[in-house]
Design an enzyme around this catalytic site. Structure first.
Site, PDB file in Angstrom:
ATOM      1  N   HIS A  70       0.834  -1.206   0.013  1.00 29.74           N
ATOM      2  CA  HIS A  70      -0.095   0.091  -0.027  1.00 29.74           C
ATOM      3  C   HIS A  70       0.818   1.155   0.103  1.00 29.74           C
ATOM      4  CE1 HIS A  70      -4.065  -0.394  -0.309  1.00 29.74           C
ATOM      5  NE2 HIS A  70      -4.384   0.840   0.623  1.00 29.74           N
ATOM      6  N   HIS A  85     -11.614   4.812  -5.841  1.00 30.01           N
ATOM      7  CA  HIS A  85     -12.247   5.064  -4.538  1.00 30.01           C
ATOM      8  C   HIS A  85     -13.753   5.421  -4.835  1.00 30.01           C
ATOM      9  CE1 HIS A  85      -8.417   6.314  -2.290  1.00 30.01           C
ATOM     10  NE2 HIS A  85      -8.551   5.058  -1.961  1.00 30.01           N
TER      11      HIS A  85
END
Length: 344
Positions: A289, A315
């Site tokens: 990440h 997102h």
């Protein structure tokens, strides 16, 4: 069930666990999880001299909720800071860390689960007439402090991407993995799920392959651009490394293969990243990440619109993406304080 039997919290917990088995029919695994959570609660309350469930109030349950996130240091252990970044260790990692914790800090999801067990215990006590009311009904898990994502600097990313070299098949595979992670901002699960057919067009029509189709959370597809560095790394891997790796396996369709010719797993990809970060001498803890954070932060630093970054990251809400704008504001402040003659 008479109140006279409820003389200790220990007995209440035992009766509640029996209730879960006999009346609720919960699985052995679920009951064991409840038992662990309630033993931690019983220990916390007992160390404050409270044995009678009727003596527990909302303030005590709230204090317990806070302790779940902060942890309970072992007797005589020095003060320690709570993990402070997105690479927060799991509960098991914290347990293994050292005897400095009587009860280690829990991650947010584990905190919520442990507190649900306590609320259910007090609800059971109220329903059985052991106490007059459920003092834990209004207690909620404490909100974790918002942690800004840790991004690598551009020079650090460059060192990481250069670390594998091009001298053997696994090095070429690792370079392709790293370039895809940073070049697309993809999640590690999205990258290792790619199949070779999705990128084999690079070998015949490299200029026609401008984007990469990835399947994100909730099975939502998105297209992310594929830059020339990532294209080159994947092409080198497809030509010089993947055929040999594939010959060791049984025909996996995966793009990224392990040393036995099977699909590279998330865990193995994580290990690759750690090994290459050590090789590059980064000196900081990183995870897959971290490259996603770096991708977003560097785009925003370069002037990209936050909604464009939202689409690239997949997102669902721009609110999730906006946390990266805080990172860039901090970066701008640092540059200003360093470079402007009137800043200090």
């Amino acid at each position: 069930m008479s109140p006279e039997r409820r003389t200790t919290l220990t007995r209440l917990v035992g009766d509640y666990l029996d209730h879960l088995v006999v009346e609720r029919g919960l699985s052995t695994h679920t009951v064991a999880a409840y038992r662990r959570d309630l033993e931690r609660y019983r220990d916390f309350v007992g160390r404050r001299g409270v044995e009678d469930p009727r003596a527990i109030d909302t303030a005590l349950v709230n204090a317990y909720a806070v302790s779940l996130r902060e942890g309970v240091p072992a007797d005589g252990a020095p003060d320690v800071d709570e993990p402070s970044d997105a690479n927060e260790p799991s509960d098991a990692d914290a347990v293994a860390a050292a005897p400095r914790w009587r009860h280690p800090p829990l991650a947010e999801a584990s905190t919520a689960r442990a507190l649900v067990a306590v609320r259910n215990l007090h609800r059971f006590a109220a329903e059985e007439g052991v106490v007059e009311e459920n003092v834990a009904a209004a207690v909620r898990p404490p909100r974790a402090a918002r942690r800004l994502p840790k991004a690598l600097g551009v020079d650090q990313v460059q060192r990481l991407l250069d670390a594998p070299g091009q001298d053997d098949p696994l090095a070429l595979r690792d370079r392709a993995l790293l370039e895809l992670l940073y070049g697309t901002g993809g999640r590690i699960s999205e990258i290792v799920a790619l199949d070779v057919d999705e990128l084999s067009g690079l070998l015949t029509h490299p200029d026609a392959v401008d984007g990469l189709r990835v399947l994100g959370k909730g099975s939502k597809e998105r297209i992310v651009p594929l830059g020339r560095y990532a294209k080159r790394a994947v092409t080198d891997y497809l030509v010089r490394a993947r055929p040999g790796l594939a010959a060791r396996g049984s025909g996996s369709p995966a793009l990224l293969l392990n040393a036995r010719g099977g699909r590279l797993s998330r865990q193995s990809a994580w290990s690759v990243l750690q090994a290459r970060a050590d090789q590059a001498g980064l000196g900081v803890a990183i995870s897959p990440h971290t490259l996603r954070h770096s991708f977003a932060t560097h785009l925003l630093d370069g002037g990209a619109d936050v909604r464009v970054v939202q689409e690239l990251l997949g997102h669902a809400s721009v609110t999730t993406t906006q946390i990266y704008t805080l990172v860039t504001v901090d970066h701008l402040r640092e540059v200003y304080l360093t470079a402007h003659p009137r800043a200090r």
